[in-house]
Design a protein around this motif. Sequence first.
Motif, PDB file in Angstrom:
ATOM      1  N   LEU B 143      21.592  53.333  35.958  1.00  9.57           N
ATOM      2  CA  LEU B 143      21.149  52.448  34.881  1.00  9.57           C
ATOM      3  C   LEU B 143      20.111  51.460  35.386  1.00  9.57           C
ATOM      4  O   LEU B 143      19.060  51.263  34.766  1.00  9.57           O
ATOM      5  CB  LEU B 143      22.353  51.692  34.306  1.00  9.57           C
ATOM      6  CG  LEU B 143      22.041  50.771  33.141  1.00  9.57           C
ATOM      7  CD1 LEU B 143      21.698  51.579  31.913  1.00  9.57           C
ATOM      8  CD2 LEU B 143      23.206  49.858  32.839  1.00  9.57           C
ATOM      9  N   ILE B 144      20.396  50.850  36.545  1.00  9.54           N
ATOM     10  CA  ILE B 144      19.463  49.866  37.089  1.00  9.54           C
ATOM     11  C   ILE B 144      18.153  50.526  37.473  1.00  9.54           C
ATOM     12  O   ILE B 144      17.072  50.020  37.184  1.00  9.54           O
ATOM     13  CB  ILE B 144      20.098  49.145  38.313  1.00  9.54           C
ATOM     14  CG1 ILE B 144      21.264  48.280  37.859  1.00  9.54           C
ATOM     15  CG2 ILE B 144      19.074  48.299  39.040  1.00  9.54           C
ATOM     16  CD1 ILE B 144      22.020  47.646  38.995  1.00  9.54           C
ATOM     17  N   ASN B 146      16.851  53.625  36.517  1.00 11.00           N
ATOM     18  CA  ASN B 146      16.068  54.356  35.526  1.00 11.00           C
ATOM     19  C   ASN B 146      15.628  53.497  34.360  1.00 11.00           C
ATOM     20  O   ASN B 146      14.494  53.620  33.902  1.00 11.00           O
ATOM     21  CB  ASN B 146      16.887  55.535  34.982  1.00 11.00           C
ATOM     22  CG  ASN B 146      16.903  56.681  35.953  1.00 11.00           C
ATOM     23  OD1 ASN B 146      16.497  56.524  37.103  1.00 11.00           O
ATOM     24  ND2 ASN B 146      17.361  57.820  35.517  1.00 11.00           N
ATOM     25  N   ASP B 147      16.533  52.668  33.854  1.00  7.40           N
ATOM     26  CA  ASP B 147      16.225  51.998  32.603  1.00  7.40           C
ATOM     27  C   ASP B 147      15.748  50.573  32.794  1.00  7.40           C
ATOM     28  O   ASP B 147      14.993  50.061  31.980  1.00  7.40           O
ATOM     29  CB  ASP B 147      17.452  51.997  31.690  1.00  7.40           C
ATOM     30  CG  ASP B 147      17.646  53.360  31.062  1.00  7.40           C
ATOM     31  OD1 ASP B 147      16.704  54.151  31.153  1.00  7.40           O
ATOM     32  OD2 ASP B 147      18.712  53.620  30.508  1.00  7.40           O
ATOM     33  N   LEU B 148      16.207  49.940  33.854  1.00  9.24           N
ATOM     34  CA  LEU B 148      15.811  48.547  34.039  1.00  9.24           C
ATOM     35  C   LEU B 148      14.677  48.434  35.043  1.00  9.24           C
ATOM     36  O   LEU B 148      14.037  47.395  35.138  1.00  9.24           O
ATOM     37  CB  LEU B 148      17.011  47.711  34.496  1.00  9.24           C
ATOM     38  CG  LEU B 148      18.236  47.816  33.581  1.00  9.24           C
ATOM     39  CD1 LEU B 148      19.374  46.994  34.140  1.00  9.24           C
ATOM     40  CD2 LEU B 148      17.901  47.347  32.181  1.00  9.24           C
TER      41      LEU B 148
END
Lengths: 187, 187
Positions: B143-144, B146-148
């Motif tokens: 999550l950190i 790829n998206d953030l």
Amino acid sequence: MNVIRPAVHPVEAPPVVDAANDAMPRGRMKDIQGMPGTPGGLALRFSQFAFALLALCVMATTSDFPSVTAFWFYGILCASYLVAAVSLQSLWSLTLAILDVYAILVKRRFRNPRVVSLFAIGDGITSTLTFAAACASAGITVLIGNDLNDCAQNHCTRFETATAMAFMSWFAVSPSFILNFWTLASK
Amino acid sequence: MNVIRPAVHPVEAPPVVDAANDAMPRGRMKDIQGMPGTPGGLALRFSQFAFALLALCVMATTSDFPSVTAFWFYGILCASYLVAAVSLQSLWSLTLAILDVYAILVKRRFRNPRVVSLFAIGDGITSTLTFAAACASAGITVLIGNDLNDCAQNHCTRFETATAMAFMSWFAVSPSFILNFWTLASK
């Protein structure tokens, strides 16, 4: 006439164990509730199915989940994985619940090692997938809720509910897996 | 004189199974490599310990992990949980590796059901904890990353390495757990 009296103990002839035909159990252990084919096993299967289906319904009613802005890629990925794992779990549990109902109706037990090993392997795979999906979802939900404070936009409550249902489903699968494996190994 | 000829089949008397003394195995199954007390089991234990220790070292050298700004609360929580799970795993695997070395040196096998059940329960608990920590970490790291797109600040590579090591450790624990459980159930 010298009659030979054989000192024969009244032992019963042991059941013939054919090494090739391993479908015949060596010692028929007593049925523990929760094993396949028992009412306890059926209750376990039913609760697995119910929790997995609940998680699936909660995820399915979140129709706009893929439209979240900040976490679109991983949001979709994680939601898809959770949905896939929980779908597989519910299908598997439903199938085995039907088999359990059949076994209870015909008053038989699943004793064939191949069938029981299939059950154990399937339980192991589905429970691992469900547990992994639940853990990853829990991690992400807590991260979004606690540190990013972005819950209003991201359906945290629904996602948390689905995660909790997936965990409950895993809790119900674990005894089934352990008892299936036990049945298999104790033959 | 009418001699009665008993039709006795030459069956062997079955071995006396004392229900109270369950330390006596009913049928001594052949040793599968990977069971406790075998060289394969020792290799499994050693790889579990090595991977868990590697994960711990990677996490420990990330000295400024708690100082990350954006994800401070959950960053600390998740890192702490991973460190705790991996520490427990390494301690457990080290203990059992030492017991395995002892068993190999004295050329004995662990056959006492209490000891084997202790091993199986411990393996089950530590592997579940390690797997949960690895899954949650993997979810957060992806999550950190790829998206953030906040990897530079958050030591993604180190965290990913530790997660991968935790997964490898879990892969090594699973056969130990299954074989211990098998040993226990097949008595």
